[in-house]
Design an enzyme around this catalytic site. Structure first.
Site, PDB file in Angstrom:
ATOM      1  CB  CYS A   1     -38.551 -49.047 -55.430  1.00 50.41           C
ATOM      2  SG  CYS A   1     -37.865 -50.387 -54.431  1.00 50.41           S
TER       3      CYS A   1
ATOM      4  CG  ASP B   1     -30.307 -36.360 -48.840  1.00 48.18           C
ATOM      5  OD1 ASP B   1     -30.257 -37.438 -48.221  1.00 48.18           O
ATOM      6  OD2 ASP B   1     -31.204 -35.511 -48.652  1.00 48.18           O
TER       7      ASP B   1
ATOM      8  CG  HIS C   1     -30.626 -44.616 -47.605  1.00 49.82           C
ATOM      9  ND1 HIS C   1     -31.837 -45.133 -47.202  1.00 49.82           N
ATOM     10  CD2 HIS C   1     -30.384 -43.521 -46.828  1.00 49.82           C
ATOM     11  CE1 HIS C   1     -32.318 -44.381 -46.225  1.00 49.82           C
ATOM     12  NE2 HIS C   1     -31.461 -43.410 -45.968  1.00 49.82           N
TER      13      HIS C   1
END
Ligand code: AMP
Ligand code: ZN
Length: 103
Positions: A8, A31, A97
């Site tokens: 978030c 990532d 995700h």
């Protein structure tokens, strides 16, 4: 937005993370600890803890469409997708995700 959620915070721009792709529903970023030469995460803009909490079927579709759109954008024709659901399956970040792994 969930207060203590790292994804978030990334979505809100708190860390100036570079987005590989973004649309109305999701952001895609690399990532931080890549497990393949290309390792991106497709992350919905709304906070949903895991696939188990995802009830919005339209969003489900939009996330998979985002996988197609971002891989097309970067010219990645062959890739794996992965969703870890729950601690025992290896989920570390409790904001849904989709991993995209490619070479
Ligand atoms: P999972 O184990 O499915 O919850 O995957 C979480 C992934 O998020 C791992 O592959 C981490 O390397 C990645 N990750 C954690 N923090 C960040 C960050 N700040 N920016 C990018 N990727 C992150
Ligand atoms: Zn979150």
């Amino acid at each position: 937005m969930a207060e203590d959620c790292i994804f978030c915070k990334i979505i809100s721009g708190a860390f100036n993370t570079e987005f590989v792709y973004e649309n109305e529903y999701a952001v895609v970023f690399n990532d931080i600890n890549p497990k393949a030469p290309i390792h991106m995460l497709v992350v919905p803009k709304v906070h949903v803890e895991s696939l188990n909490e995802l009830e919005d079927k339209k969003l489900m579709g939009e996330l998979m469409q985002t996988v197609k759109d971002v891989t097309k954008k970067i010219g990645l024709k062959s890739y794996k997708t992965l969703i870890n659901t729950g601690k025992e399956a290896g989920q570390e970040v409790f904001h849904l995700h989709i991993h995209i792994l490619g070479k």
